[in-house]
Design an enzyme around this catalytic site. Structure first.
Site, PDB file in Angstrom:
ATOM      1  CG  ASN A   1     -21.098  44.013 -36.425  1.00 49.04           C
ATOM      2  OD1 ASN A   1     -21.230  45.079 -36.917  1.00 49.04           O
ATOM      3  ND2 ASN A   1     -22.317  42.973 -37.537  1.00 49.04           N
TER       4      ASN A   1
ATOM      5  CG  ASP B   1     -21.783  39.908 -44.002  1.00 55.10           C
ATOM      6  OD1 ASP B   1     -22.587  39.225 -43.705  1.00 55.10           O
ATOM      7  OD2 ASP B   1     -20.840  40.031 -44.302  1.00 55.10           O
TER       8      ASP B   1
END
Length: 251
Positions: free
Chosen positions: A113, A148
């Site tokens: 990210n 996640d």
């Protein structure tokens, strides 16, 4: 219902043409014709009301299904997972048949990210979902529990079968990573495997905590692998994790 309405229309027409119940007229109705019209109106309203109820029931079912799906990946969400785990624990508590749970965490997801942006991170989550689903069996549940982290519920499965599914998921991720080139982002995962036991009983949070502990061991062992955890009778009652804390994300 529609056939009955059509039949009454035909009866009304036949009665009018044969002058049964009086002369047939669209402007003036006798008692027989009035009764037929009232029956037709009632049946039409009942038919429309029935269709409305069917549409509302279908819409309610669709909304209920959507409430159990993750918006990004389309797999089950945390609510669906906890609901399914509750059902499996209750079933196993009655029958004594074990089932397995996998807790999966994408390795280095925060770095993805930070380096490539959240859109790339979302794409990785979606891609992992597609890969993992190719290695599951009919009846297995894949759910995204937040961030996640994913979980897989394996009904009627032992620890050995859970480890086999974990290896399958790892293998497909590793094979995909080897083919990455250019701007492709390789995906690596760590997996914790736990099996339901009598000591866990009807408490899904205990099984989640056991699988989460195995995930922690997999992370400590260098990531991109799996570990198993079979809780002992002495330790299970001391686990106080709740579904919210047990499903925590490990970076």
């Amino acid at each position: 219902m529609a056939i009955l309405i059509t039949a009454i229309y035909g009866l009304r027409l036949a009665a009018g043409l044969s002058h049964i119940g009086g002369e047939f007229s669209f402007a003036r109705f006798n008692e027989f014709q009035s009764v037929l019209i009232l029956v037709l109106v009632f049946l039409s309203m009942a038919l429309n009301f029935g269709f409305l109820l069917m549409a509302m029931d279908r819409l309610r079912n669709e909304v209920a299904d959507l409430a159990l799906l993750d918006d990004l990946t389309g797999v089950g969400n945390r609510r669906h997972l906890l609901q399914r785990l509750g059902e499996e624990c209750a079933r196993s508590d009655r029958s004594g048949e074990a089932f397995a749970l996998l807790v999966i965490d994408l390795d280095g997801f925060k770095a993805i990210n930070d380096t490539h942006g959240h859109a790339a991170g979302d794409a990785c989550l979606q891609h992992f979902t597609l890969m993992a689903q190719t290695r599951l069996r009919p009846g297995d549940l894949l759910a995204r529990t937040g961030g996640d982290e994913f979980c897989i519920v394996l009904p009627s499965s032992t620890m050995r079968e859970g480890a086999m599914i974990a290896r399958r998921v790892l293998d497909v991720c590793r094979a995909d990573a080897e083919q990455c080139a250019g701007n492709d982002i390789p995906i690596a995962v760590s997996i914790g495997v736990a099996q339901w036991s009598r000591e866990i009983g009807g408490y899904p949070d205990r099984l989640i905590a056991a699988a989460d502990h195995a995930l922690y061991d997999a992370k400590k062992s260098g990531r991109n692998g799996y570990a198993t955890c079979e809780p002992s009778p002495a330790l299970v009652p001391e686990i106080q994790a709740t579904p919210e804390t047990a499903l925590r994300k490990r970076a």
